[in-house]
Scaffold this motif. Structure first.
Motif, PDB file in Angstrom:
ATOM      1  N   TYR A   1      -9.461  -1.998  -3.841  1.00  0.00           N
ATOM      2  CA  TYR A   1      -8.874  -3.002  -4.736  1.00  0.00           C
ATOM      3  C   TYR A   1      -7.340  -2.976  -4.640  1.00  0.00           C
ATOM      4  O   TYR A   1      -6.690  -4.027  -4.577  1.00  0.00           O
ATOM      5  N   ILE A   2      -6.767  -1.779  -4.641  1.00  0.00           N
ATOM      6  CA  ILE A   2      -5.308  -1.647  -4.536  1.00  0.00           C
ATOM      7  C   ILE A   2      -4.822  -2.216  -3.208  1.00  0.00           C
ATOM      8  O   ILE A   2      -3.795  -2.904  -3.147  1.00  0.00           O
ATOM      9  N   ALA A   3      -5.563  -1.958  -2.134  1.00  0.00           N
ATOM     10  CA  ALA A   3      -5.194  -2.506  -0.822  1.00  0.00           C
ATOM     11  C   ALA A   3      -5.187  -4.025  -0.847  1.00  0.00           C
ATOM     12  O   ALA A   3      -4.302  -4.672  -0.271  1.00  0.00           O
ATOM     13  N   GLY A   4      -6.166  -4.625  -1.520  1.00  0.00           N
ATOM     14  CA  GLY A   4      -6.219  -6.083  -1.624  1.00  0.00           C
ATOM     15  C   GLY A   4      -5.017  -6.643  -2.362  1.00  0.00           C
ATOM     16  O   GLY A   4      -4.451  -7.677  -1.976  1.00  0.00           O
TER      17      GLY A   4
ATOM     18  N   LEU B   1       3.016   0.279   2.889  1.00  0.00           N
ATOM     19  CA  LEU B   1       2.515   0.352   1.520  1.00  0.00           C
ATOM     20  C   LEU B   1       1.096   0.917   1.455  1.00  0.00           C
ATOM     21  O   LEU B   1       0.752   1.639   0.518  1.00  0.00           O
ATOM     22  N   LEU B   2       0.275   0.586   2.418  1.00  0.00           N
ATOM     23  CA  LEU B   2      -1.066   1.178   2.443  1.00  0.00           C
ATOM     24  C   LEU B   2      -0.974   2.679   2.692  1.00  0.00           C
ATOM     25  O   LEU B   2      -1.751   3.456   2.125  1.00  0.00           O
ATOM     26  N   GLY B   3      -0.020   3.067   3.526  1.00  0.00           N
ATOM     27  CA  GLY B   3       0.168   4.491   3.772  1.00  0.00           C
ATOM     28  C   GLY B   3       0.640   5.224   2.532  1.00  0.00           C
ATOM     29  O   GLY B   3       0.169   6.320   2.221  1.00  0.00           O
TER      30      GLY B   3
ATOM     31  N   ILE C   1      -4.058   4.947   1.903  1.00  0.00           N
ATOM     32  CA  ILE C   1      -5.160   4.157   2.435  1.00  0.00           C
ATOM     33  C   ILE C   1      -5.023   4.114   3.951  1.00  0.00           C
ATOM     34  O   ILE C   1      -3.950   3.816   4.473  1.00  0.00           O
ATOM     35  N   THR C   2      -6.070   4.444   4.652  1.00  0.00           N
ATOM     36  CA  THR C   2      -6.036   4.467   6.115  1.00  0.00           C
ATOM     37  C   THR C   2      -5.735   3.081   6.661  1.00  0.00           C
ATOM     38  O   THR C   2      -6.365   2.090   6.271  1.00  0.00           O
ATOM     39  N   VAL C   3      -4.764   3.010   7.569  1.00  0.00           N
ATOM     40  CA  VAL C   3      -4.345   1.732   8.135  1.00  0.00           C
ATOM     41  C   VAL C   3      -4.950   1.560   9.530  1.00  0.00           C
ATOM     42  O   VAL C   3      -4.580   2.287  10.450  1.00  0.00           O
TER      43      VAL C   3
ATOM     44  N   SER D   1     -10.498  -9.045   7.630  1.00  0.00           N
ATOM     45  CA  SER D   1     -10.367  -8.418   8.943  1.00  0.00           C
ATOM     46  C   SER D   1     -10.234  -6.903   8.841  1.00  0.00           C
ATOM     47  O   SER D   1     -10.834  -6.158   9.607  1.00  0.00           O
ATOM     48  N   LEU D   2      -9.431  -6.452   7.874  1.00  0.00           N
ATOM     49  CA  LEU D   2      -9.139  -5.025   7.766  1.00  0.00           C
ATOM     50  C   LEU D   2     -10.266  -4.236   7.115  1.00  0.00           C
ATOM     51  O   LEU D   2     -10.564  -3.110   7.536  1.00  0.00           O
TER      52      LEU D   2
END
Length: 353
Positions: A124-127, A176-178, A182-184, A310-311
């Motif tokens: 959710y945070i990644a989104g 930001l994902l890092g 969160i694995t990029v 996609s991700l």
């Protein structure tokens, strides 16, 4: 080179009630997901390099008609409104993505965590990060028109943001994902940037130039009128697919959508207010400050949806979070339009004094 002043679009009835259509897509998608699980399963497997082919086509149908409105030659007029451009660039690229990462972590990763499915919190945070990392390109013209904003500024700012996105979206999202642990998947992220930003921008400019060469601005306007409904239909079809895959999770956790909306709402009003206040402090004319606030607050949700799919996949929490952004976009931005219009006397009182 003379840049034609862009025509002022009016918000259509369909666009005004976009949140209602999104809500209907939730119902239809969930119902179809239960009724036709085989069909949705087949769609989910139609992938090449983790890019779903069905969704890719729909995303192109969404994005390209919107990019046709943008004339990259408008970059030459940026210097006319350099203060407003500076404010919006600061908000879009130095404030909004980071504030969303902070708010998402604060609310979803901490305050609301006990109320959310534990396995989906990071998704959710990644989104939310994907939603905030791309400034809006199309609906901004509508918002600017509604608040009587300076059209040349709006066009030049959107053109500049499009160019920046081609180069900055992937590094910014990766950073930001890092930070959010969160694995990029870098290969997929780069493919998404090429597929959903670089290629659509190039294709749109080629088609735009061809249309104008064949019949001038009138020919381009006719093309936009024909493609506008196609773009919205593609958006709604994508949402039906998303909710078809998310149906079971939504029914099990109906509170999730409301909780995800909280940081989105806060960041919209925060970034709009900050852009508006900064513009007033440095003496930007109201007709530029109003669209600056709107550009600073709104998101390119079509790109966010595409990148999330996609991700992280069609049935991911990230995809659901970006769809919540679509759900709240229209009513929230209309409220921002109303606020900047009602506060115009306060804004211009400083210049008068």
């Amino acid at each position: 080179m003379t840049i034609a002043t862009p025509a002022k679009p009016a918000i259509s009835t369909f666009e005004r009630y976009l949140s209602l259509w999104v809500a209907l897509c939730i119902v239809v998608g969930i119902a179809l997901g239960y009724a036709l699980p085989g069909l949705f399963g087949a769609i989910a497997t139609a992938e090449v390099a983790r890019v779903n082919l069905v969704v890719a086509v729909l995303i192109w149908l969404m994005i390209i008609p919107m990019l046709l409105k943008i004339d990259l030659r408008a970059l030459g007029s940026i210097r006319q409104h350099w203060k407003g451009v500076g404010v919006t660039l600061f908000i879009n690229w130095a404030v909004k993505p980071f504030s969303m990462a902070l708010l998402g972590t604060l609310f979803l990763g901490w305050l609301f965590r006990p109320l959310l499915p534990a396995s989906d919190v990071s998704s959710y945070i990644a989104g939310l990060i994907l939603l905030a990392a791309a400034p809006c390109t199309a609906m901004v013209f509508v918002w600017s028109n509604l608040c009587e904003g300076e059209p040349t500024y709006t066009l030049s700012q959107v053109a500049l943001n499009d160019v920046i996105m081609v180069f900055a979206f992937a590094p910014l999202v990766g950073l930001l994902l890092g930070v959010a642990s969160i694995t990029v998947p870098w290969d997929t992220l780069l493919i998404s940037v090429i597929l959903y930003i670089a290629v659509p921008v190039i294709v749109a400019q080629i088609v735009r130039s061809a249309a104008i060469a064949s019949g001038g601005q009138a020919a381009l306007d006719r093309l936009l009128a024909r493609l506008g409904p196609v773009s919205l239909l593609a958006l709604l079809t994508t949402l039906v697919l998303l909710f078809g895959f998310q149906g079971e999770a939504i029914i099990a956790h109906p509170l999730v959508i409301a909780l995800i909306a909280v940081p989105i709402l806060i960041q919209v009003y925060f970034n709009a207010g900050l852009a508006y206040w900064l513009s007033r402090r440095i003496g930007v004319a109201w007709c530029v400050a109003a669209p600056a606030a709107l550009i600073g607050a709104s998101n390119f949700f079509e790109l966010a949806v595409a990148a999330a799919i996609s991700l992280f996949g069609l049935n991911s929490g990230a995809a659901l979070a970006t769809v919540v952004g679509v759900l709240v976009e229209v009513p929230v931005m209309l409220s921002v339009v109303a606020i900047v219009k009602r506060t115009r006397p306060w804004y211009e009182a400083r210049a008068t004094a």
